[in-house]
Write an enzyme that holds these catalytic residues in place. Structure first.
Site, mmCIF file in Angstrom:
data_model
loop_
_atom_site.group_PDB
_atom_site.id
_atom_site.type_symbol
_atom_site.label_atom_id
_atom_site.label_comp_id
_atom_site.label_asym_id
_atom_site.label_seq_id
_atom_site.Cartn_x
_atom_site.Cartn_y
_atom_site.Cartn_z
ATOM 1 N N GLY A 121 -4.606 -7.463 24.306
ATOM 2 C CA GLY A 121 -4.180 -8.818 24.591
ATOM 3 C C GLY A 121 -3.480 -9.519 23.802
ATOM 4 O O GLY A 121 -2.594 -10.457 24.400
ATOM 5 N N ASP A 176 -5.203 -12.795 20.719
ATOM 6 C CA ASP A 176 -4.701 -13.519 21.578
ATOM 7 C C ASP A 176 -5.725 -14.742 22.159
ATOM 8 O O ASP A 176 -4.446 -15.819 22.844
ATOM 9 C CB ASP A 176 -4.427 -12.185 22.708
ATOM 10 C CG ASP A 176 -6.295 -11.768 23.161
ATOM 11 O OD1 ASP A 176 -6.801 -11.897 21.564
ATOM 12 O OD2 ASP A 176 -7.180 -10.879 23.873
ATOM 13 N N ASP A 194 -13.019 -16.624 21.219
ATOM 14 C CA ASP A 194 -13.781 -17.735 21.820
ATOM 15 C C ASP A 194 -14.798 -17.805 20.988
ATOM 16 O O ASP A 194 -15.252 -18.830 20.756
ATOM 17 C CB ASP A 194 -13.792 -16.080 23.501
ATOM 18 C CG ASP A 194 -15.324 -17.125 23.844
ATOM 19 O OD1 ASP A 194 -15.630 -18.005 23.257
ATOM 20 O OD2 ASP A 194 -15.947 -15.975 24.527
ATOM 21 N N LYS A 221 -10.446 -21.270 22.588
ATOM 22 C CA LYS A 221 -11.594 -22.017 23.145
ATOM 23 C C LYS A 221 -12.636 -22.757 22.170
ATOM 24 O O LYS A 221 -12.993 -22.634 20.344
ATOM 25 C CB LYS A 221 -12.514 -20.963 23.800
ATOM 26 C CG LYS A 221 -11.625 -20.304 25.184
ATOM 27 C CD LYS A 221 -12.769 -19.225 25.796
ATOM 28 C CE LYS A 221 -12.237 -18.607 27.018
ATOM 29 N NZ LYS A 221 -12.667 -17.497 27.652
ATOM 30 N N PHE A 255 -12.515 -18.446 31.997
ATOM 31 C CA PHE A 255 -12.036 -17.123 32.325
ATOM 32 C C PHE A 255 -10.519 -17.057 32.095
ATOM 33 O O PHE A 255 -10.148 -17.963 33.109
ATOM 34 C CB PHE A 255 -12.828 -16.394 32.051
ATOM 35 C CG PHE A 255 -12.254 -14.796 32.465
ATOM 36 C CD1 PHE A 255 -12.818 -14.606 30.862
ATOM 37 C CD2 PHE A 255 -11.068 -14.239 32.894
ATOM 38 C CE1 PHE A 255 -12.372 -12.979 31.060
ATOM 39 C CE2 PHE A 255 -11.445 -12.962 32.657
ATOM 40 C CZ PHE A 255 -11.785 -11.762 31.089
ATOM 41 N N ARG A 291 -1.786 -8.267 33.319
ATOM 42 C CA ARG A 291 -1.621 -8.572 31.919
ATOM 43 C C ARG A 291 -0.691 -9.071 31.492
ATOM 44 O O ARG A 291 0.413 -9.853 30.480
ATOM 45 C CB ARG A 291 -1.876 -7.122 30.890
ATOM 46 C CG ARG A 291 -3.294 -7.159 30.250
ATOM 47 C CD ARG A 291 -3.248 -5.823 29.244
ATOM 48 N NE ARG A 291 -4.001 -5.332 28.308
ATOM 49 C CZ ARG A 291 -5.376 -5.837 28.108
ATOM 50 N NH1 ARG A 291 -5.014 -7.014 27.440
ATOM 51 N NH2 ARG A 291 -6.763 -5.057 28.135
HETATM 52 P P1 5GP Z 1 -14.834 -13.563 20.695
HETATM 53 O O1 5GP Z 1 -14.744 -12.321 19.834
HETATM 54 O O2 5GP Z 1 -13.855 -14.172 19.813
HETATM 55 O O3 5GP Z 1 -15.916 -13.875 21.411
HETATM 56 O O4 5GP Z 1 -13.577 -12.898 21.732
HETATM 57 C C1 5GP Z 1 -12.449 -12.442 21.755
HETATM 58 C C2 5GP Z 1 -11.925 -11.227 22.035
HETATM 59 O O5 5GP Z 1 -12.190 -11.564 23.417
HETATM 60 C C3 5GP Z 1 -10.194 -11.920 22.879
HETATM 61 O O6 5GP Z 1 -9.523 -10.930 21.885
HETATM 62 C C4 5GP Z 1 -10.087 -11.343 24.069
HETATM 63 O O7 5GP Z 1 -9.902 -10.198 23.909
HETATM 64 C C5 5GP Z 1 -11.392 -11.621 25.048
HETATM 65 N N1 5GP Z 1 -11.143 -13.054 25.424
HETATM 66 C C6 5GP Z 1 -12.735 -14.420 24.835
HETATM 67 N N2 5GP Z 1 -12.150 -14.649 26.509
HETATM 68 C C7 5GP Z 1 -11.601 -14.606 27.191
HETATM 69 C C8 5GP Z 1 -10.897 -14.882 28.394
HETATM 70 O O8 5GP Z 1 -10.799 -16.250 28.265
HETATM 71 N N3 5GP Z 1 -10.130 -14.012 28.967
HETATM 72 C C9 5GP Z 1 -9.973 -12.831 28.536
HETATM 73 N N4 5GP Z 1 -8.770 -12.118 29.377
HETATM 74 N N5 5GP Z 1 -10.679 -12.172 27.660
HETATM 75 C C10 5GP Z 1 -11.071 -13.093 26.807
#
Ligand code: 5GP
Length: 192
Positions: A57, A113, A116, A144, A165, A178
């Site tokens: 991403g 990228d 979350d 987020k 999302f 993308r």
């Molecule tokens: P985390 O480990 O912080 O929960 O998630 C990070 C990864 O989840 C990001 O690098 C991305 O690949 C994916 N991700 C989290 N939120 C989103 C979103 O709203 N859209 C997309 N496309 N990917 C997300």
């Protein structure tokens, strides 16, 4: 697909249960990435950080970010498992491709990228810290509200966004979208 999203694209990929709206425009992204580049250049003046992109991403954000740096740097990439074809985090993170650079005693900037839950940041920090770098900082295009406490680690944030999302500017849904030059929210359609 064009670099702008339209409703037909959603139908084409069986996403007709969703509507979309532009959340961050191309201009807003460019302006913010420029500012982040200036800040990082200032903070790392006289140093040669290793900038590590988290695939897939972060590839567009990283490409734009490094073109806004006026310091020397090296790059490397790693890949971790992400959402698969879902819009929710699986709750576990795994390493799919590791870095090849020797990062002992180096200053590391990890480029994400989007943050979350914060699980990926925590995982990456623990993984990279084993190699004994001098420092590790994270820069993320989007953030987020994280569910786990990673506050001290994410030093550079492009935009704080709410918990929905998003796609575009490197971010996918099932590997699509993308290449969109803005960032869009995908919102479930309201039932009538
Ligand atoms: P985390 O480990 O912080 O929960 O998630 C990070 C990864 O989840 C990001 O690098 C991305 O690949 C994916 N991700 C989290 N939120 C989103 C979103 O709203 N859209 C997309 N496309 N990917 C997300």
């Amino acid at each position: 697909m064009a670099t702008k999203l339209n409703q037909l694209d959603l139908e084409k990929y069986n996403l007709d249960k969703y509507t979309f709206e532009e959340l961050i425009s191309e201009k807003e992204l460019n302006d913010r990435v420029k500012k982040l580049g200036q800040q990082i250049s200032k903070d790392y003046k006289g140093k040669i950080p290793v900038i590590i992109g988290v695939l897939n991403g972060s590839f567009l954000f990283m490409a734009d970010l490094v073109r806004n740096l006026n310091i020397d740097f090296e790059v490397d990439f790693l890949k971790i498992s992400s959402y698969g074809n879902d819009t929710k985090s699986s709750g576990t993170v795994g390493l799919i491709k590791d870095i090849s650079a020797d990062i002992k005693d180096r200053d590391i900037i990890v480029v994400e990228d989007i943050v979350d839950t914060g699980l990926s940041v925590e995982f990456l920090y623990n993984r990279l810290n084993k190699e004994k770098p001098s420092s590790i900082r994270f820069v993320t295009c989007l953030k987020k509200p994280s569910k786990i406490n990673i506050d001290g680690l994410v030093n550079y944030i492009g935009f704080n966004i709410s918990d929905s999302f998003v796609i575009g500017y490197g971010l996918d849904y099932a590997q699509k979208f993308r290449g969109l030059s803005s960032i869009y929210n995908l919102n479930p359609k309201k039932e009538n």
